[in-house]
Write an enzyme that holds these catalytic residues in place. Structure first.
Site, mmCIF file in Angstrom:
data_model
loop_
_atom_site.group_PDB
_atom_site.id
_atom_site.type_symbol
_atom_site.label_atom_id
_atom_site.label_comp_id
_atom_site.label_asym_id
_atom_site.label_seq_id
_atom_site.Cartn_x
_atom_site.Cartn_y
_atom_site.Cartn_z
ATOM 1 N N HIS A 41 -53.384 47.544 120.141
ATOM 2 C CA HIS A 41 -52.887 48.895 120.411
ATOM 3 C C HIS A 41 -52.090 48.937 121.716
ATOM 4 C CE1 HIS A 41 -55.294 50.610 117.099
ATOM 5 N NE2 HIS A 41 -56.078 49.601 117.401
ATOM 6 N N HIS A 45 -47.296 51.490 119.189
ATOM 7 C CA HIS A 45 -48.154 50.926 118.140
ATOM 8 C C HIS A 45 -48.585 51.997 117.137
ATOM 9 C CE1 HIS A 45 -50.989 52.607 121.076
ATOM 10 N NE2 HIS A 45 -51.813 52.780 120.049
ATOM 11 N N ASP A 47 -51.910 53.052 114.303
ATOM 12 C CA ASP A 47 -53.337 52.883 114.049
ATOM 13 C C ASP A 47 -53.605 52.792 112.548
ATOM 14 O OD1 ASP A 47 -53.598 53.287 116.760
ATOM 15 O OD2 ASP A 47 -54.360 55.349 116.576
ATOM 16 N N HIS A 51 -59.577 51.681 112.490
ATOM 17 C CA HIS A 51 -59.615 51.779 113.956
ATOM 18 C C HIS A 51 -60.745 52.690 114.413
ATOM 19 C CE1 HIS A 51 -58.362 51.822 118.056
ATOM 20 N NE2 HIS A 51 -57.659 52.936 118.027
ATOM 21 N N HIS A 162 -58.544 61.578 116.242
ATOM 22 C CA HIS A 162 -58.157 60.464 115.373
ATOM 23 C C HIS A 162 -58.746 60.632 113.972
ATOM 24 C CE1 HIS A 162 -56.847 58.287 119.011
ATOM 25 N NE2 HIS A 162 -56.159 57.525 118.173
ATOM 26 N N GLU A 174 -48.255 55.805 118.562
ATOM 27 C CA GLU A 174 -48.438 56.141 119.969
ATOM 28 C C GLU A 174 -47.564 55.241 120.856
ATOM 29 O OE1 GLU A 174 -53.146 57.374 119.535
ATOM 30 O OE2 GLU A 174 -52.562 55.257 119.447
#
Length: 224
Positions: A41, A45, A47, A51, A162, A174
């Protein structure tokens, strides 16, 4: 005429989660090559659902369509440190978002990338109301300039935001930059490395300005 804007930060030694060592050198071996150790991360990047354990889905199994598509850019000026962003911060873009669109939050926060005490510890973040709004609006991908969509030192908030997005199938990107160079409408792409059972991956994120067709409609399609 369409042109490409690079939205990715440069990965380099000294960044969190990055280390580089020489593997071969031109003088000794005949060519230059390096060994990179990269946190999954780090930098710009995306997710995967695994994660935060919301599903066993790993980055190598996510369809590529989840990482690209027509995008709206919400320019949010004068963002304050640690500000919680809500639906009202999206401005007029909120009225135009349709299911399947990507949404990029242009806060200018990437300007703090060299000051980790601000960039990482005091980032503006997506609040619960905005997270649920994104799900309700059918947003396919949300992109932010900070290294996370939520406060990195608040595990409750980090997990909640998240989970809301990942459970609903919203791709999270992100660590973006250069969003201030974009107009309100663009075509976004952030393809991850195909990491076996990866929980996330660095990406090379780009925007194609002046060209935002819907997926599958071909290069002759006009932006909407």
């Amino acid at each position: 005429m369409a042109f490409i804007v690079d939205l990715s930060v440069t990965l380099k030694p000294g960044m969190r989660g990055i280390s580089v060592e020489p593997a071969y050198t031109k003088e000794r071996d005949g060519w230059n090559a390096t060994n990179w150790s990269i946190y999954s991360h780090a930098g710009t990047h995306v997710d995967a659902k695994i994660h935060f354990g919301v599903a066993p889905t790993t980055i190598d199994t996510v369809p590529l369509e989840s990482f690209c598509g027509p995008a709206w850019v919400a320019h949010i000026p004068d963002v304050q440190p640690s500000q919680v962003l809500g639906p009202g911060d999206l401005g007029p873009v909120a009225e135009n978002v349709e299911p399947g669109d990507c949404l990029l939050l242009a806060t200018g926060w990437s300007r703090h990338i060299d000051d980790s005490g601000v960039y990482r510890d005091r980032l503006p973040r997506i609040g619960t109301a905005l997270a649920r709004w994104l799900v309700g609006a059918g947003v396919k991908l949300v992109g932010v300039e900070g290294p996370s969509i939520a406060a990195v030192h608040d595990i409750r908030e980090l997990t909640e935001i998240h989970t809301i997005l990942l459970e609903a199938g919203v791709t999270i990107c992100e660590g973006l930059c250069n969003l201030d160079r974009l107009g309100e409408r663009t075509f976004f792409m952030a393809l991850p490395l195909k990491l076996h059972q990866g929980d996330g991956s660095p990406v090379r994120a780009i925007a194609i300005e002046g060209y935002a067709p819907s997926l599958g409609s071909g290069p002759s399609a006009a932006p909407r």
